[in-house]
Motif scaffolding. Structure first.
Motif, PDB file in Angstrom:
ATOM      1  N   ASP A 110       0.814  -1.216   0.000  1.00  9.36           N
ATOM      2  CA  ASP A 110       0.000   0.000   0.000  1.00  9.36           C
ATOM      3  C   ASP A 110       0.852   1.272   0.000  1.00  9.36           C
ATOM      4  O   ASP A 110       0.392   2.335  -0.441  1.00  9.36           O
ATOM      5  N   LEU A 111       2.070   1.174   0.511  1.00  8.50           N
ATOM      6  CA  LEU A 111       2.942   2.347   0.557  1.00  8.50           C
ATOM      7  C   LEU A 111       3.813   2.488  -0.685  1.00  8.50           C
ATOM      8  O   LEU A 111       4.429   3.526  -0.892  1.00  8.50           O
ATOM      9  N   LEU A 112       3.864   1.441  -1.498  1.00  9.33           N
ATOM     10  CA  LEU A 112       4.745   1.455  -2.660  1.00  9.33           C
ATOM     11  C   LEU A 112       4.394   2.580  -3.638  1.00  9.33           C
ATOM     12  O   LEU A 112       5.277   3.254  -4.173  1.00  9.33           O
ATOM     13  N   SER A 113       3.100   2.788  -3.862  1.00  5.44           N
ATOM     14  CA  SER A 113       2.681   3.793  -4.839  1.00  5.44           C
ATOM     15  C   SER A 113       3.080   5.211  -4.432  1.00  5.44           C
ATOM     16  O   SER A 113       3.742   5.914  -5.217  1.00  5.44           O
ATOM     17  N   PRO A 114       2.715   5.701  -3.225  1.00  2.00           N
ATOM     18  CA  PRO A 114       3.097   7.076  -2.880  1.00  2.00           C
ATOM     19  C   PRO A 114       4.598   7.266  -2.728  1.00  2.00           C
ATOM     20  O   PRO A 114       5.135   8.307  -3.102  1.00  2.00           O
ATOM     21  N   VAL A 115       5.292   6.256  -2.195  1.00  2.00           N
ATOM     22  CA  VAL A 115       6.742   6.373  -2.053  1.00  2.00           C
ATOM     23  C   VAL A 115       7.414   6.333  -3.425  1.00  2.00           C
ATOM     24  O   VAL A 115       8.373   7.056  -3.686  1.00  2.00           O
ATOM     25  N   GLY A 116       6.879   5.485  -4.323  1.00  2.00           N
ATOM     26  CA  GLY A 116       7.399   5.445  -5.688  1.00  2.00           C
ATOM     27  C   GLY A 116       7.212   6.764  -6.398  1.00  2.00           C
ATOM     28  O   GLY A 116       8.073   7.205  -7.177  1.00  2.00           O
ATOM     29  N   ALA A 117       6.072   7.414  -6.141  1.00  2.00           N
ATOM     30  CA  ALA A 117       5.814   8.726  -6.744  1.00  2.00           C
ATOM     31  C   ALA A 117       6.831   9.758  -6.245  1.00  2.00           C
ATOM     32  O   ALA A 117       7.279  10.622  -7.020  1.00  2.00           O
ATOM     33  N   LEU A 118       7.202   9.664  -4.978  1.00  2.00           N
ATOM     34  CA  LEU A 118       8.227  10.560  -4.441  1.00  2.00           C
ATOM     35  C   LEU A 118       9.556  10.358  -5.159  1.00  2.00           C
ATOM     36  O   LEU A 118      10.239  11.309  -5.537  1.00  2.00           O
ATOM     37  N   ASN A 119       9.925   9.111  -5.334  1.00  2.00           N
ATOM     38  CA  ASN A 119      11.188   8.791  -6.001  1.00  2.00           C
ATOM     39  C   ASN A 119      11.203   9.297  -7.445  1.00  2.00           C
ATOM     40  O   ASN A 119      12.177   9.911  -7.899  1.00  2.00           O
ATOM     41  N   ASN A 120      10.096   9.056  -8.164  1.00  6.11           N
ATOM     42  CA  ASN A 120      10.005   9.522  -9.553  1.00  6.11           C
ATOM     43  C   ASN A 120      10.052  11.048  -9.634  1.00  6.11           C
ATOM     44  O   ASN A 120      10.685  11.618 -10.528  1.00  6.11           O
ATOM     45  N   GLY A 121       9.365  11.678  -8.699  1.00  4.53           N
ATOM     46  CA  GLY A 121       9.349  13.141  -8.687  1.00  4.53           C
ATOM     47  C   GLY A 121      10.730  13.726  -8.451  1.00  4.53           C
ATOM     48  O   GLY A 121      11.114  14.725  -9.075  1.00  4.53           O
ATOM     49  N   LEU A 122      11.485  13.115  -7.555  1.00  3.64           N
ATOM     50  CA  LEU A 122      12.839  13.596  -7.279  1.00  3.64           C
ATOM     51  C   LEU A 122      13.744  13.428  -8.494  1.00  3.64           C
ATOM     52  O   LEU A 122      14.577  14.290  -8.788  1.00  3.64           O
ATOM     53  N   GLU A 123      13.577  12.320  -9.205  1.00  9.48           N
ATOM     54  CA  GLU A 123      14.378  12.088 -10.407  1.00  9.48           C
ATOM     55  C   GLU A 123      14.055  13.125 -11.486  1.00  9.48           C
ATOM     56  O   GLU A 123      14.956  13.657 -12.156  1.00  9.48           O
ATOM     57  N   LEU A 124      12.767  13.414 -11.658  1.00 11.69           N
ATOM     58  CA  LEU A 124      12.364  14.412 -12.646  1.00 11.69           C
ATOM     59  C   LEU A 124      12.857  15.799 -12.253  1.00 11.69           C
ATOM     60  O   LEU A 124      13.315  16.584 -13.103  1.00 11.69           O
ATOM     61  N   LEU A 125      12.760  16.099 -10.975  1.00 14.29           N
ATOM     62  CA  LEU A 125      13.168  17.416 -10.490  1.00 14.29           C
ATOM     63  C   LEU A 125      14.664  17.639 -10.695  1.00 14.29           C
ATOM     64  O   LEU A 125      15.102  18.754 -11.025  1.00 14.29           O
ATOM     65  N   ALA A 126      15.446  16.590 -10.519  1.00 11.68           N
ATOM     66  CA  ALA A 126      16.899  16.711 -10.645  1.00 11.68           C
ATOM     67  C   ALA A 126      17.326  17.060 -12.063  1.00 11.68           C
ATOM     68  O   ALA A 126      18.369  17.698 -12.267  1.00 11.68           O
ATOM     69  N   ASP A 127      16.526  16.663 -13.042  1.00 12.33           N
ATOM     70  CA  ASP A 127      16.887  16.888 -14.450  1.00 12.33           C
ATOM     71  C   ASP A 127      16.115  18.030 -15.101  1.00 12.33           C
ATOM     72  O   ASP A 127      16.205  18.222 -16.316  1.00 12.33           O
ATOM     73  N   GLU A 128      15.377  18.794 -14.317  1.00 13.62           N
ATOM     74  CA  GLU A 128      14.512  19.832 -14.895  1.00 13.62           C
ATOM     75  C   GLU A 128      14.974  21.232 -14.473  1.00 13.62           C
ATOM     76  O   GLU A 128      15.200  21.497 -13.288  1.00 13.62           O
ATOM     77  N   ASP A 129      15.110  22.110 -15.461  1.00 18.04           N
ATOM     78  CA  ASP A 129      15.512  23.499 -15.189  1.00 18.04           C
ATOM     79  C   ASP A 129      14.369  24.486 -15.365  1.00 18.04           C
ATOM     80  O   ASP A 129      14.463  25.630 -14.923  1.00 18.04           O
ATOM     81  N   ASP A 130      13.293  24.064 -16.033  1.00 17.00           N
ATOM     82  CA  ASP A 130      12.171  24.963 -16.271  1.00 17.00           C
ATOM     83  C   ASP A 130      11.456  25.274 -14.949  1.00 17.00           C
ATOM     84  O   ASP A 130      10.997  24.349 -14.260  1.00 17.00           O
ATOM     85  N   PRO A 131      11.339  26.533 -14.566  1.00 15.41           N
ATOM     86  CA  PRO A 131      10.721  26.899 -13.284  1.00 15.41           C
ATOM     87  C   PRO A 131       9.281  26.409 -13.141  1.00 15.41           C
ATOM     88  O   PRO A 131       8.879  25.960 -12.063  1.00 15.41           O
ATOM     89  N   ALA A 132       8.507  26.490 -14.219  1.00 17.47           N
ATOM     90  CA  ALA A 132       7.100  26.074 -14.145  1.00 17.47           C
ATOM     91  C   ALA A 132       6.992  24.574 -13.897  1.00 17.47           C
ATOM     92  O   ALA A 132       6.180  24.123 -13.081  1.00 17.47           O
ATOM     93  N   LEU A 133       7.822  23.798 -14.596  1.00 17.75           N
ATOM     94  CA  LEU A 133       7.791  22.350 -14.407  1.00 17.75           C
ATOM     95  C   LEU A 133       8.341  21.962 -13.042  1.00 17.75           C
ATOM     96  O   LEU A 133       7.842  21.032 -12.409  1.00 17.75           O
ATOM     97  N   ARG A 134       9.347  22.662 -12.582  1.00 18.33           N
ATOM     98  CA  ARG A 134       9.884  22.370 -11.247  1.00 18.33           C
ATOM     99  C   ARG A 134       8.812  22.612 -10.177  1.00 18.33           C
ATOM    100  O   ARG A 134       8.697  21.843  -9.216  1.00 18.33           O
ATOM    101  N   LYS A 135       8.031  23.671 -10.362  1.00 16.26           N
ATOM    102  CA  LYS A 135       6.945  23.955  -9.420  1.00 16.26           C
ATOM    103  C   LYS A 135       5.908  22.839  -9.442  1.00 16.26           C
ATOM    104  O   LYS A 135       5.402  22.420  -8.388  1.00 16.26           O
TER     105      LYS A 135
END
Length: 220
Positions: free
Chosen positions: A34-59
């Protein structure tokens, strides 16, 4: 010799310990699932954030991370009450905290309305576990959303789910109906509710009608 009284007792104790370990393992499996989905979303979000420079997308990604963190925290609070030993709570648990935990879980999908009616301000540990585990079972059955209502009156517990499509797992149904089945990660909540209810002198209620599922527990 294992056939003497001491040997028989040792075998019995070992079996009880094995069953307890298996139960704990299955409960951990359910929690991790049951925790895999929200924790996985956190991990994916951090990966996307690390590679994104666009301010709107980072927000946008930061907003998704906040949602994932909030969902993880709310689920952990719920599981602590529903499955935990509750060592940090007293003999009585604030009914408002139980209500808020179930309300939060129901609201995560955005498709389930929640109602609560209670004539008490606190619940004992047994009632807390029964209410939350039956509530979780009812929420799982509302596959397309709907409404979840919880009623507590005179020591009686009633959980009502209503939706366009209700799907109650067959093994969960059999456990709630009193049938002894091997415990699985899917049935762990039903087994816990049934065990606690029996120990507390309660009988579980299970009724299914067209679009309505009633679960509950009443004193024998």
């Amino acid at each position: 010799m294992l056939c003497d009284a001491e040997g028989v007792k040792a075998l019995g104790d070992a079996q009880v310990k094995d069953e307890a370990i298996e139960f704990a393992s299955l409960m951990c499996s359910r929690l991790c699932h049951d925790l895999l989905s929200p924790v996985g979303a956190l991990n994916n979000g951090l990966e996307l954030l690390a590679d994104e420079d666009d301010p709107a997308l980072r927000k946008e990604y930061l907003s998704l991370l906040a949602d994932g963190a909030r969902a993880s925290a709310e689920k952990l609070k719920f599981f602590r009450l529903a499955f935990g030993a509750a060592g940090g709570f007293g003999d009585r648990i604030d009914a408002g905290e139980v209500r808020a935990s179930l309300d939060s879980l129901a609201g995560m999908s955005g498709k389930v309305a929640f109602g609560w009616v209670a004539d008490c301000t606190t619940l004992d540990r047994s009632a807390t576990r029964i209410v939350l585990n039956l509530g979780l079972i009812a929420l799982d059955a509302l596959v397309r959303g709907g409404r979840l209502d919880v009623g507590l009156e005179g020591g009686e517990i009633v959980v009502r789910a209503e939706g366009a499509r209700l799907v109650l797992d067959g093994e969960v149904r059999r456990v709630l109906a009193g049938e002894a089945l091997p415990t699985t990660s899917r049935t762990i909540g039903a087994v816990l509710a049934s065990t606690v209810a029996e120990r507390d002198g309660r009988t579980l209620l299970l009724q299914e009608e067209d679009g309505v599922l009633l679960l509950g527990a009443s004193r024998v």
